[in-house]
Design a protein around this motif. Structure first.
Motif, PDB file in Angstrom:
ATOM      1  N   ASP A  56       5.118   5.856   7.596  1.00  0.00           N
ATOM      2  CA  ASP A  56       5.737   5.891   8.934  1.00  0.00           C
ATOM      3  C   ASP A  56       5.705   4.521   9.601  1.00  0.00           C
ATOM      4  OD1 ASP A  56       6.213   8.543   8.579  1.00  0.00           O
ATOM      5  OD2 ASP A  56       4.564   9.242   9.845  1.00  0.00           O
ATOM      6  N   ARG A  57       4.655   3.745   9.323  1.00  0.00           N
ATOM      7  CA  ARG A  57       4.530   2.409   9.934  1.00  0.00           C
ATOM      8  C   ARG A  57       5.232   1.332   9.118  1.00  0.00           C
ATOM      9  NH1 ARG A  57       0.123   0.386   9.495  1.00  0.00           N
ATOM     10  NH2 ARG A  57      -1.083   1.893   8.305  1.00  0.00           N
ATOM     11  N   GLY A  58       5.766   1.736   7.948  1.00  0.00           N
ATOM     12  CA  GLY A  58       6.429   0.752   7.084  1.00  0.00           C
ATOM     13  C   GLY A  58       5.450  -0.253   6.501  1.00  0.00           C
ATOM     14  N   ASP A  59       4.198   0.176   6.292  1.00  0.00           N
ATOM     15  CA  ASP A  59       3.147  -0.720   5.797  1.00  0.00           C
ATOM     16  C   ASP A  59       3.083  -0.622   4.258  1.00  0.00           C
ATOM     17  OD1 ASP A  59       0.841  -2.075   5.171  1.00  0.00           O
ATOM     18  OD2 ASP A  59      -0.358  -1.200   6.792  1.00  0.00           O
ATOM     19  N   ALA A  60       3.955  -1.376   3.610  1.00  0.00           N
ATOM     20  CA  ALA A  60       4.100  -1.270   2.152  1.00  0.00           C
ATOM     21  C   ALA A  60       2.816  -1.679   1.425  1.00  0.00           C
ATOM     22  CB  ALA A  60       5.265  -2.131   1.693  1.00  0.00           C
ATOM     23  N   ALA A  61       2.112  -2.681   1.960  1.00  0.00           N
ATOM     24  CA  ALA A  61       0.891  -3.150   1.283  1.00  0.00           C
ATOM     25  C   ALA A  61      -0.174  -2.059   1.305  1.00  0.00           C
ATOM     26  CB  ALA A  61       0.372  -4.407   1.984  1.00  0.00           C
ATOM     27  N   ARG A  62      -0.330  -1.415   2.448  1.00  0.00           N
ATOM     28  CA  ARG A  62      -1.322  -0.329   2.552  1.00  0.00           C
ATOM     29  C   ARG A  62      -0.942   0.810   1.604  1.00  0.00           C
ATOM     30  NH1 ARG A  62      -5.950   1.593   2.502  1.00  0.00           N
ATOM     31  NH2 ARG A  62      -6.646   3.046   4.104  1.00  0.00           N
ATOM     32  N   LEU A  63       0.333   1.129   1.606  1.00  0.00           N
ATOM     33  CA  LEU A  63       0.812   2.226   0.761  1.00  0.00           C
ATOM     34  C   LEU A  63       0.518   1.936  -0.715  1.00  0.00           C
ATOM     35  CD1 LEU A  63       2.226   4.919   1.142  1.00  0.00           C
ATOM     36  CD2 LEU A  63       4.411   3.746   0.872  1.00  0.00           C
ATOM     37  N   ALA A  64       0.752   0.694  -1.109  1.00  0.00           N
ATOM     38  CA  ALA A  64       0.540   0.319  -2.510  1.00  0.00           C
ATOM     39  C   ALA A  64      -0.940   0.381  -2.885  1.00  0.00           C
ATOM     40  CB  ALA A  64       1.100  -1.077  -2.755  1.00  0.00           C
ATOM     41  N   SER A  65      -1.831   0.276  -1.891  1.00  0.00           N
ATOM     42  CA  SER A  65      -3.277   0.291  -2.188  1.00  0.00           C
ATOM     43  C   SER A  65      -3.824   1.717  -2.328  1.00  0.00           C
ATOM     44  CB  SER A  65      -4.041  -0.427  -1.069  1.00  0.00           C
ATOM     45  OG  SER A  65      -4.068   0.382   0.102  1.00  0.00           O
ATOM     46  N   LEU A  66      -2.992   2.712  -2.024  1.00  0.00           N
ATOM     47  CA  LEU A  66      -3.475   4.104  -2.045  1.00  0.00           C
ATOM     48  C   LEU A  66      -3.024   4.802  -3.318  1.00  0.00           C
ATOM     49  CD1 LEU A  66      -2.409   4.931   1.606  1.00  0.00           C
ATOM     50  CD2 LEU A  66      -4.785   4.819   0.799  1.00  0.00           C
ATOM     51  N   ARG A  67      -3.935   5.515  -3.929  1.00  0.00           N
ATOM     52  CA  ARG A  67      -3.545   6.302  -5.119  1.00  0.00           C
ATOM     53  C   ARG A  67      -3.824   7.770  -4.842  1.00  0.00           C
ATOM     54  NH1 ARG A  67      -6.804   6.763  -8.791  1.00  0.00           N
ATOM     55  NH2 ARG A  67      -7.672   4.691  -8.479  1.00  0.00           N
ATOM     56  N   TYR A  68      -2.819   8.580  -5.058  1.00  0.00           N
ATOM     57  CA  TYR A  68      -2.959  10.025  -4.853  1.00  0.00           C
ATOM     58  C   TYR A  68      -1.943  10.702  -5.767  1.00  0.00           C
ATOM     59  CZ  TYR A  68       1.187   9.191  -2.033  1.00  0.00           C
ATOM     60  OH  TYR A  68       2.445   8.803  -1.628  1.00  0.00           O
ATOM     61  N   PRO A  69      -2.123  11.999  -6.052  1.00  0.00           N
ATOM     62  CA  PRO A  69      -1.116  12.684  -6.887  1.00  0.00           C
ATOM     63  C   PRO A  69       0.201  12.796  -6.131  1.00  0.00           C
ATOM     64  CG  PRO A  69      -2.889  14.200  -6.212  1.00  0.00           C
ATOM     65  CD  PRO A  69      -3.280  12.843  -5.744  1.00  0.00           C
ATOM     66  N   ASP A  70       1.128  11.935  -6.486  1.00  0.00           N
ATOM     67  CA  ASP A  70       2.381  11.835  -5.749  1.00  0.00           C
ATOM     68  C   ASP A  70       3.502  12.537  -6.496  1.00  0.00           C
ATOM     69  OD1 ASP A  70       2.891  10.192  -7.862  1.00  0.00           O
ATOM     70  OD2 ASP A  70       2.957   8.336  -6.705  1.00  0.00           O
ATOM     71  N   VAL A  71       4.722  12.272  -6.068  1.00  0.00           N
ATOM     72  CA  VAL A  71       5.859  12.977  -6.667  1.00  0.00           C
ATOM     73  C   VAL A  71       5.982  12.649  -8.159  1.00  0.00           C
ATOM     74  CG1 VAL A  71       7.541  11.212  -5.961  1.00  0.00           C
ATOM     75  CG2 VAL A  71       8.292  13.569  -6.334  1.00  0.00           C
ATOM     76  N   HIS A  72       5.577  11.441  -8.558  1.00  0.00           N
ATOM     77  CA  HIS A  72       5.664  11.113  -9.990  1.00  0.00           C
ATOM     78  C   HIS A  72       4.706  11.995 -10.797  1.00  0.00           C
ATOM     79  CE1 HIS A  72       7.028   7.452  -7.857  1.00  0.00           C
ATOM     80  NE2 HIS A  72       8.012   7.593  -8.731  1.00  0.00           N
ATOM     81  N   ALA A  73       3.531  12.236 -10.225  1.00  0.00           N
ATOM     82  CA  ALA A  73       2.590  13.142 -10.894  1.00  0.00           C
ATOM     83  C   ALA A  73       3.180  14.542 -10.963  1.00  0.00           C
ATOM     84  CB  ALA A  73       1.265  13.168 -10.131  1.00  0.00           C
ATOM     85  N   GLY A  74       3.867  14.939  -9.893  1.00  0.00           N
ATOM     86  CA  GLY A  74       4.514  16.260  -9.886  1.00  0.00           C
ATOM     87  C   GLY A  74       5.572  16.368 -10.969  1.00  0.00           C
ATOM     88  N   VAL A  75       6.395  15.316 -11.086  1.00  0.00           N
ATOM     89  CA  VAL A  75       7.463  15.314 -12.102  1.00  0.00           C
ATOM     90  C   VAL A  75       6.833  15.348 -13.503  1.00  0.00           C
ATOM     91  CG1 VAL A  75       9.362  13.972 -13.105  1.00  0.00           C
ATOM     92  CG2 VAL A  75       9.095  14.064 -10.611  1.00  0.00           C
ATOM     93  N   HIS A  76       5.773  14.564 -13.684  1.00  0.00           N
ATOM     94  CA  HIS A  76       5.121  14.471 -15.001  1.00  0.00           C
ATOM     95  C   HIS A  76       4.604  15.846 -15.438  1.00  0.00           C
ATOM     96  CE1 HIS A  76       1.990  13.190 -17.939  1.00  0.00           C
ATOM     97  NE2 HIS A  76       2.837  12.225 -18.181  1.00  0.00           N
ATOM     98  N   GLY A  77       3.964  16.562 -14.512  1.00  0.00           N
ATOM     99  CA  GLY A  77       3.424  17.882 -14.844  1.00  0.00           C
ATOM    100  C   GLY A  77       4.521  18.875 -15.214  1.00  0.00           C
ATOM    101  N   VAL A  78       5.612  18.820 -14.471  1.00  0.00           N
ATOM    102  CA  VAL A  78       6.725  19.746 -14.746  1.00  0.00           C
ATOM    103  C   VAL A  78       7.339  19.423 -16.115  1.00  0.00           C
ATOM    104  CG1 VAL A  78       9.051  20.423 -14.004  1.00  0.00           C
ATOM    105  CG2 VAL A  78       7.216  20.181 -12.304  1.00  0.00           C
ATOM    106  N   ARG A  79       7.508  18.117 -16.386  1.00  0.00           N
ATOM    107  CA  ARG A  79       8.092  17.720 -17.682  1.00  0.00           C
ATOM    108  C   ARG A  79       7.176  18.163 -18.837  1.00  0.00           C
ATOM    109  NH1 ARG A  79      11.777  13.536 -19.021  1.00  0.00           N
ATOM    110  NH2 ARG A  79      11.522  12.511 -17.008  1.00  0.00           N
TER     111      ARG A  79
END
Ligand code: NAD
Length: 391
Positions: A348-371
């Motif tokens: 929401d704040r457009g803080d790309a650096a902060r976002l890049a420092s966070l790891r969580y099960p994201d949409v890519h993890a969701g896609v990987h599990g479905v595949r």
């Protein structure tokens, strides 16, 4: 160390779809989201039965006019309010995830969705594209990944302590459905009904959990092809499986194995991951999540304990109490929900650096599990043949 302080300028206004009274997983979502004051539960469509859902929502402290009959009504009404929800969690049976997720993203909400994200890779990629286009976070609750010793394993593997990675041995094999529990339990009944569970039972319901742990521990590991055999021991569950074996070949030359099972009589949970290298192995078991076994060939076994100073900083960052005191699944989920909140806020704040420092099960993890589930079913239903990971 986490002390439960709010880490955002203001808590995210949060709603839930599903997770109603008597549901298996609703309470841990609320407990995890609300624990660190980063979310505030203000609205919901908590139950397939609107009366029960409203009654339950009010008992959770939600204003009656913000307890809705359906997710459509929830998203529409909240979009009209200046203080409407910013994020929603979806804790409904699998067959509803795709449509609810899509509607939530279209309504401009950040989303936390239960696994499996949906039923087909095509649907999952559609959700991924939608989340990207709308600039929204789409997290998936692979909750065990919030246990801190998973971070320790990741750090030690990255440092080369195990040597060259050869084998990844995984299982989630409990015994709770070794008899036809679906006769008594509605929550088990939908899990063995393809209309609500999708193309698989145990592969999607539990096998994807240790699979995601392997993605966290071994970020560079890529599946090249896999072979699956699935079967159903309790009559009436076919075509869905209550047991499955999956062998994987990785592009690195390593191999992996996932045993997904709900008929492992006597086993409480049986989720384990063992990573075997050329010099040493690491093993984590979800029934003893505060311990990680390190076995170096020719040396005595070492048990690494959560909360201790000898662990990597990443494995200590989310301690909520000192070592020796056991932490559990509720803390692991709280860790993930904290990361979801930080990711939503950074987005929401457009803080790309902060976002890049966070790891969580994201949409890519969701896609990987479905595949993975899709490929396993393809392989098993052709009689157990090798199938390529990529199209
Ligand atoms: P459940 O059957 O116990 O509960 C489902 C809840 O959703 C109920 O309250 C029901 O009334 C509500 N619901 C159903 N359809 C709805 C709709 N259209 N709108 C609003 N509410 C609706 O199911 P559960 O065991 O809690 O599982 C829910 C989801 O959580 C599933 O996708 C399951 O795979 C997942 N799950 C994940 C974990 C995990 O570790 N991440 C563990 C258990 C379950």
């Amino acid at each position: 160390m986490i002390h439960g302080e709010m880490e955002l300028a203001a808590p995210l206004r949060w709603g839930m779809v599903g997770g109603g009274r008597g549901s298996q997983i609703g309470y841990i979502h609320r407990s995890a989201a609300l624990r660190d004051a980063n979310f505030q539960l203000v609205a919901g469509a908590f139950d397939i039965d609107p009366v029960a859902g409203r009654d339950f929502g009010v008992r959770l402290g939600v204003a009656p006019e913000r307890c809705h009959d359906s997710y459509h009504a929830l998203f529409e009404a909240e979009a009209r309010r200046p203080d409407g929800i910013q994020a929603v969690s979806i804790a409904t049976p699998n067959g509803t995830h795709f449509e609810i997720c899509k509607a939530a993203l279209e309504a401009g909400l950040h989303v936390v969705c239960e696994k499996p994200l949906c039923f087909t890779t095509a649907e999952a990629l559609e959700l991924q594209a939608l989340a990207q286009a709308r600039g929204r976070v789409l997290g998936v609750t692979y909750g065990y990944a919030g246990h801190q010793l998973i971070e320790e394993a990741r750090a030690r593997i990255a440092a080369g302590e195990l040597g060259e990675i050869r084998i990844v041995q995984m299982q989630f094999a409990h015994g709770f459905h070794c008899a036809p529990a679906e006769r008594e339990s509605a929550a088990t009944r939908w899990r063995v009904d393809p209309k609500m569970a999708g193309p698989s039972y145990v592969l999607g319901d539990i096998g994807t959990h240790p699979l995601y742990l392997s993605e966290v521990m071994l970020p560079g590991l890529e599946i090249d092809e896999l072979l699956c055999s699935r079967q159903s021991f309790v009559p009436g569950r076919a075509p869905l499986e209550d047991n499955a074996f999956t062998i994987m070949k990785y592009t690195s030359g390593a191999v992996g194995y996932v045993w997904s099972c709900a008929v492992n009589a006597g086993s409480m949970h049986g989720q384990k991951i063992r990573v075997i290298g050329s010099r040493a192995s690491l093993e984590w078991w979800d029934e003893q999540p505060n311990q990680l076994r390190l076995e170096v060939q020719g040396e005595p076994v070492r048990i690494l304990e959560r909360g201790m100073g000898y662990l990597d900083a990443a494995a200590r960052a989310e301690d909520r109490i000192g070592g020796g005191h056991p932490e559990g699944l509720f803390e692991a989920w709280s860790n993930l929900y904290r990361r979801f909140a930080l990711a939503m806020d950074a987005t929401d704040r457009g803080d790309a650096a902060r976002l890049a420092s966070l790891r969580y099960p994201d949409v890519h993890a969701g896609v990987h599990g479905v595949r993975w589930v899709e490929r396993c079913v393809q392989s098993a239903d052709q009689g157990g043949v090798w199938v390529r990971w990529r199209d």
